[in-house]
Design an enzyme around this catalytic site. Structure first.
Site, PDB file in Angstrom:
ATOM      1  N   TYR A 185      54.264  14.979  26.448  1.00  0.00           N
ATOM      2  CA  TYR A 185      54.481  15.428  25.671  1.00  0.00           C
ATOM      3  C   TYR A 185      54.453  15.116  24.127  1.00  0.00           C
ATOM      4  CZ  TYR A 185      52.348  19.422  23.009  1.00  0.00           C
ATOM      5  OH  TYR A 185      51.143  19.711  21.803  1.00  0.00           O
ATOM      6  N   ALA A 186      55.669  14.426  24.337  1.00  0.00           N
ATOM      7  CA  ALA A 186      56.428  14.299  23.058  1.00  0.00           C
ATOM      8  C   ALA A 186      55.994  12.182  22.214  1.00  0.00           C
ATOM      9  CB  ALA A 186      58.475  14.188  23.114  1.00  0.00           C
TER      10      ALA A 186
ATOM     11  N   VAL B 115      37.579  13.998  26.179  1.00  0.00           N
ATOM     12  CA  VAL B 115      37.676  13.792  25.102  1.00  0.00           C
ATOM     13  C   VAL B 115      38.465  11.894  25.399  1.00  0.00           C
ATOM     14  CG1 VAL B 115      37.121  14.386  23.113  1.00  0.00           C
ATOM     15  CG2 VAL B 115      39.540  15.050  23.836  1.00  0.00           C
TER      16      VAL B 115
HETATM   17  P1  NAD Z   1      44.468  25.398  24.158  1.00  0.00           P
HETATM   18  O1  NAD Z   1      45.717  24.965  25.179  1.00  0.00           O
HETATM   19  O2  NAD Z   1      44.239  26.795  23.529  1.00  0.00           O
HETATM   20  O3  NAD Z   1      43.257  24.458  23.120  1.00  0.00           O
HETATM   21  C1  NAD Z   1      43.112  23.328  23.563  1.00  0.00           C
HETATM   22  C2  NAD Z   1      41.495  23.425  23.905  1.00  0.00           C
HETATM   23  O4  NAD Z   1      41.336  21.818  24.101  1.00  0.00           O
HETATM   24  C3  NAD Z   1      40.832  23.810  24.696  1.00  0.00           C
HETATM   25  O5  NAD Z   1      39.940  24.297  24.530  1.00  0.00           O
HETATM   26  C4  NAD Z   1      40.575  22.456  25.930  1.00  0.00           C
HETATM   27  O6  NAD Z   1      39.584  22.786  26.751  1.00  0.00           O
HETATM   28  C5  NAD Z   1      40.730  21.037  25.126  1.00  0.00           C
HETATM   29  N1  NAD Z   1      40.740  20.337  25.959  1.00  0.00           N
HETATM   30  C6  NAD Z   1      41.528  19.850  26.648  1.00  0.00           C
HETATM   31  N2  NAD Z   1      41.410  18.940  27.442  1.00  0.00           N
HETATM   32  C7  NAD Z   1      39.976  18.546  26.559  1.00  0.00           C
HETATM   33  C8  NAD Z   1      39.336  17.087  27.093  1.00  0.00           C
HETATM   34  N3  NAD Z   1      40.106  16.022  27.787  1.00  0.00           N
HETATM   35  N4  NAD Z   1      38.563  16.932  26.919  1.00  0.00           N
HETATM   36  C9  NAD Z   1      38.371  17.633  25.053  1.00  0.00           C
HETATM   37  N5  NAD Z   1      38.366  19.465  24.949  1.00  0.00           N
HETATM   38  C10 NAD Z   1      39.889  19.085  25.904  1.00  0.00           C
HETATM   39  O7  NAD Z   1      45.733  24.793  23.099  1.00  0.00           O
HETATM   40  P2  NAD Z   1      46.525  24.783  21.111  1.00  0.00           P
HETATM   41  O8  NAD Z   1      47.433  25.460  21.601  1.00  0.00           O
HETATM   42  O9  NAD Z   1      44.930  25.537  20.388  1.00  0.00           O
HETATM   43  O10 NAD Z   1      46.478  23.402  20.524  1.00  0.00           O
HETATM   44  C11 NAD Z   1      45.905  22.934  20.313  1.00  0.00           C
HETATM   45  C12 NAD Z   1      46.035  21.601  19.793  1.00  0.00           C
HETATM   46  O11 NAD Z   1      47.380  21.396  18.824  1.00  0.00           O
HETATM   47  C13 NAD Z   1      46.796  20.400  20.538  1.00  0.00           C
HETATM   48  O12 NAD Z   1      46.321  19.619  20.943  1.00  0.00           O
HETATM   49  C14 NAD Z   1      48.211  21.118  21.134  1.00  0.00           C
HETATM   50  O13 NAD Z   1      49.133  19.913  21.794  1.00  0.00           O
HETATM   51  C15 NAD Z   1      48.563  20.755  19.271  1.00  0.00           C
HETATM   52  N6  NAD Z   1      49.711  21.932  19.389  1.00  0.00           N
HETATM   53  C16 NAD Z   1      49.645  23.104  19.770  1.00  0.00           C
HETATM   54  C17 NAD Z   1      51.034  24.057  19.290  1.00  0.00           C
HETATM   55  C18 NAD Z   1      50.757  25.160  19.777  1.00  0.00           C
HETATM   56  O14 NAD Z   1      52.008  25.934  19.836  1.00  0.00           O
HETATM   57  N7  NAD Z   1      50.149  25.669  20.143  1.00  0.00           N
HETATM   58  C19 NAD Z   1      51.586  23.261  18.591  1.00  0.00           C
HETATM   59  C20 NAD Z   1      51.412  21.966  18.335  1.00  0.00           C
HETATM   60  C21 NAD Z   1      50.919  21.071  18.164  1.00  0.00           C
END
Ligand code: NAD
Length: 252
Positions: free
Chosen positions: A154-155, A64
């Site tokens: 990231y922030a 993406v």
């Molecule tokens: P995760 O790493 O478990 O899953 C992320 C998914 O995104 C993976 O399946 C990965 O393959 C996919 N991905 C990565 N790069 C990609 C790309 N270039 N194109 C398409 N897909 C891609 O992460 P998560 O913890 O489920 O986080 C999901 C979202 O929530 C993220 O944006 C993360 O920053 C945000 N978030 C997570 C947390 C947390 O504590 N887990 C907290 C705040 C925000």
């Protein structure tokens, strides 16, 4: 409850974690889901789980952060499903490091995958959403947008999501498109498990320490983010736009 009957939802990064939970939640409430992840193979497990429960979903491989790939994928999604109504900009990565030793490549990659991806997908999606004068965009920010040691890249990206959201709400509102973001705190997913491993902790201990710092005294689960994303994507939130909702157990 079927808040999403006849709705088509695109969820990025939906192979695992919060994206997978969101895909499941929207599907349970009637939406057909375009499950987007880096490869269609990665996305297929989510599709299989949704279809096994009687839902409708298809897998798409797309980086993406690549505008051309996003355009091609959305064209395919619209060819397969007819249109789209809901976009969840969920794909994200971390490349944590203290700022003084953060390589430029890690800055660029994190901005591209967490922020530019939302520009890419939202801009391509709005071509379809504005035409039908209906749409919901929900993007993943983070509590880290307020500042977090080791996460300058990231922030910055997650704070950028909040600015993008507020601005798209203004520009797309006249087309009956709601644009919102959620900002989770610590959610137990493969992302936070990888962070634990990187700092030499096991996932359980890492979660225990995060829980201690959280008023609700526990970490969040992906389903607890998915339910809020579903709310913002639904008519229950029809007059909510331009907002970032924190989902962090009460932590400041
Ligand atoms: P995760 O790493 O478990 O899953 C992320 C998914 O995104 C993976 O399946 C990965 O393959 C996919 N991905 C990565 N790069 C990609 C790309 N270039 N194109 C398409 N897909 C891609 O992460 P998560 O913890 O489920 O986080 C999901 C979202 O929530 C993220 O944006 C993360 O920053 C945000 N978030 C997570 C947390 C947390 O504590 N887990 C907290 C705040 C925000």
């Amino acid at each position: 409850m079927s808040r999403f009957t006849d709705k088509i939802a695109v969820v990025t990064g939906a192979a695992q974690g919060i994206g997978a939970a969101t895909a499941h939640r929207l599907a349970e409430e009637g939406a057909a889901i375009a499950v987007v992840d880096l490869s269609a193979d990665r996305a297929q497990a989510t599709v299989d789980a949704i279809t096994a429960r009687g839902g409708k979903a298809r897998a798409y491989g797309c980086d993406v952060s690549d505008y051309g790939a996003v355009e091609a994928t959305f064209e395919q999604i619209v060819a397969d499903f007819g249109t789209l109504h809901i976009l969840v900009n969920n794909a994200g990565i971390t490349r944590d490091n203290l700022f003084f030793k953060m390589p430029k490549s890690d800055w660029d990659t994190v901005l591209a995958v967490n922020l530019t991806s939302a520009y890419n997908c939202s801009q391509v999606a709005q071509r379809y959403l504005t035409r039908q004068r209906y749409g919901k965009i929900v993007s993943l920010s983070s509590r880290s947008a307020l500042g977090n040691r080791g996460q300058a890249n990231y922030a910055a990206a997650k704070a950028g999501i909040q600015g993008l959201t507020a601005t798209l709400a203004i520009e797309l509102g006249p087309f009956n498109i709601n644009v919102n973001a959620v900002a989770p705190g610590y959610i137990a997913t493969p992302m936070t498990a990888a962070t634990a491993e990187r700092v030499g902790s096991d996932a359980e201990e890492h979660q225990r320490l995060a829980a201690e710092r959280t008023p609700l005294r526990r970490v969040g689960q992906p389903e607890e983010v998915a339910s809020v994303v579903a709310f913002l994507a639904s008519e229950d939130a029809s007059y909510v736009s331009g907002q970032t909702l924190y989902i962090n157990g009460g932590a400041r």
